[in-house]
Design a protein around this motif. Structure first.
Motif, short mmCIF file in Angstrom:
data_model
loop_
_atom_site.label_atom_id
_atom_site.label_comp_id
_atom_site.label_asym_id
_atom_site.label_seq_id
_atom_site.Cartn_x
_atom_site.Cartn_y
_atom_site.Cartn_z
N ASN A 4 -6.45 1.27 7.28
CA ASN A 4 -5.36 1.38 6.32
C ASN A 4 -5.78 2.19 5.10
O ASN A 4 -5.04 3.06 4.62
CB ASN A 4 -4.90 -0.01 5.89
N THR A 33 1.63 2.17 11.58
CA THR A 33 0.39 1.67 12.17
C THR A 33 -0.31 0.66 11.27
O THR A 33 -0.14 -0.55 11.43
CB THR A 33 -0.56 2.85 12.48
N TYR A 34 -1.09 1.16 10.30
CA TYR A 34 -2.00 0.28 9.56
C TYR A 34 -1.52 -0.14 8.18
O TYR A 34 -2.20 -0.92 7.51
CB TYR A 34 -3.37 0.96 9.44
N ALA A 35 -0.37 0.36 7.74
CA ALA A 35 0.12 -0.08 6.43
C ALA A 35 0.55 -1.54 6.48
O ALA A 35 0.36 -2.29 5.50
CB ALA A 35 1.29 0.79 5.99
N SER A 62 1.96 12.31 8.34
CA SER A 62 0.94 11.32 7.95
C SER A 62 1.57 10.07 7.35
O SER A 62 1.12 8.95 7.60
CB SER A 62 -0.03 11.94 6.94
N SER A 94 2.06 -2.44 0.90
CA SER A 94 0.91 -2.64 1.79
C SER A 94 -0.15 -3.48 1.11
O SER A 94 -0.75 -4.38 1.74
CB SER A 94 0.33 -1.28 2.19
N CYS A 103 -3.11 10.45 3.53
CA CYS A 103 -1.72 10.74 3.16
C CYS A 103 -1.63 11.16 1.69
O CYS A 103 -0.88 12.08 1.35
CB CYS A 103 -0.86 9.51 3.43
N TRP A 162 1.21 6.47 9.12
CA TRP A 162 0.55 5.40 8.37
C TRP A 162 1.44 4.15 8.31
O TRP A 162 0.97 3.03 8.55
CB TRP A 162 0.21 5.90 6.97
N ALA A 215 -6.13 5.88 6.18
CA ALA A 215 -4.82 6.51 6.40
C ALA A 215 -4.10 6.75 5.07
O ALA A 215 -3.49 7.81 4.87
CB ALA A 215 -3.97 5.63 7.31
N PHE A 216 -4.16 5.79 4.17
CA PHE A 216 -3.52 5.95 2.87
C PHE A 216 -4.18 7.08 2.07
O PHE A 216 -3.49 7.88 1.43
CB PHE A 216 -3.60 4.65 2.08
N TRP A 222 6.22 6.93 -0.41
CA TRP A 222 4.76 6.81 -0.42
C TRP A 222 4.31 5.73 -1.42
O TRP A 222 3.47 4.89 -1.10
CB TRP A 222 4.14 8.16 -0.78
N SER A 224 2.65 -2.89 14.08
CA SER A 224 3.16 -2.73 12.72
C SER A 224 4.38 -3.60 12.48
O SER A 224 5.30 -3.67 13.29
CB SER A 224 3.53 -1.26 12.47
#
Length: 232
Positions: free
Chosen positions: A184, A220-222, A213, A157, A191, A217, A187-188, A150, A104
């Motif tokens: 991504n 990791t994948y954001a 969450s 992202s 969340c 997120w 995960a989004f 968020w 990340s």
């Protein structure tokens, strides 16, 4: 004779009046218990120090287990966030860049500034606790700053993937770029659903799950490494 009968009648009435029992007072053996209980109620109402101390101790004993459970839950959540951040940096795979260790950009940046890689996940866990420390005391409301985080993470992202997609395909290949994009989105979405539920029906568990969450997120994948920015 008539005077004698009148005198007997007066005596009988007087006797009955003297033996009258109040309708709200129990008869028999329960009368003593009623008086004792009534005295205790009066003591509570009047703020009797002994009774007040006992009530306060009883309330404290009930509160301690609940507080310990909430603290334990937050500690477990913090450990999970820290371990996920370590995995994202590839700490368990000798620093290798893989789909489950997407490097990340949020975690890579501190290492470029000289922070040891092993310390970055610990700092991320500390940030997780410091972001909303009221969770330790069982807070149920999601703060407005979490909603703002968020939204900001979602917009950034999207911009990150748009600007870095070509570089990711070129340097990491489709076998890395496509799976991290799918992860991504998942995960989004997760969340977002948790956030919606927490806002509709606030509770300690829902609030904590939203923050876990969100931090997982983002770490990791954001913002996975796509061979762009200051690293590429």
């Amino acid at each position: 004779m008539l005077a004698l009968e009148v005198e007997r009648l007066k005596h009988a009435l007087a006797s009955r009046s003297g033996g009258h029992v109040a309708p709200d007072e129990p008869r028999g053996p329960g009368k003593a218990a009623h008086r004792a209980y009534g005295g205790m109620s009066q003591a509570r109402q009047s703020g009797h120090p002994v009774v007040s101390s006992v009530v306060a101790m009883h309330g404290t004993q009930k509160g301690v287990p609940g507080m310990s459970k909430q603290l334990f839950t937050v500690l477990v959540a913090t450990a999970a966030v820290t371990l996920v951040a370590a995995q994202s940096l590839g700490s368990f795979q000798h620093g290798a860049l893989t789909v489950i260790s997407p490097w990340s950009f949020v975690l890579i940046m501190p290492t470029l500034l000289g922070v040891p890689p092993w310390l970055v996940p610990l700092l991320w866990g500390a940030l997780f606790v410091g972001w909303y420390p009221a969770s330790i005391w069982g807070a149920a409301e999601v703060p407005s700053r979490t909603v703002a985080l968020w939204l900001a993470a979602a917009l950034l992202s999207i911009a990150y993937f748009v600007t870095s997609w070509r570089a990711g395909v070129r340097f990491e290949g489709l076998l890395f770029t496509v799976p991290v994009l799918v992860a991504n989105v998942v995960a989004f979405s997760t969340c977002s659903v948790l956030l919606r539920r927490a806002l509709d029906k606030p509770s300690f568990g829902r609030c904590l799950r939203v923050h876990v969450s969100l931090f997982v997120w983002i770490s990791t994948y954001a913002f996975p490494y796509l061979g762009s920015g200051v690293i590429g």
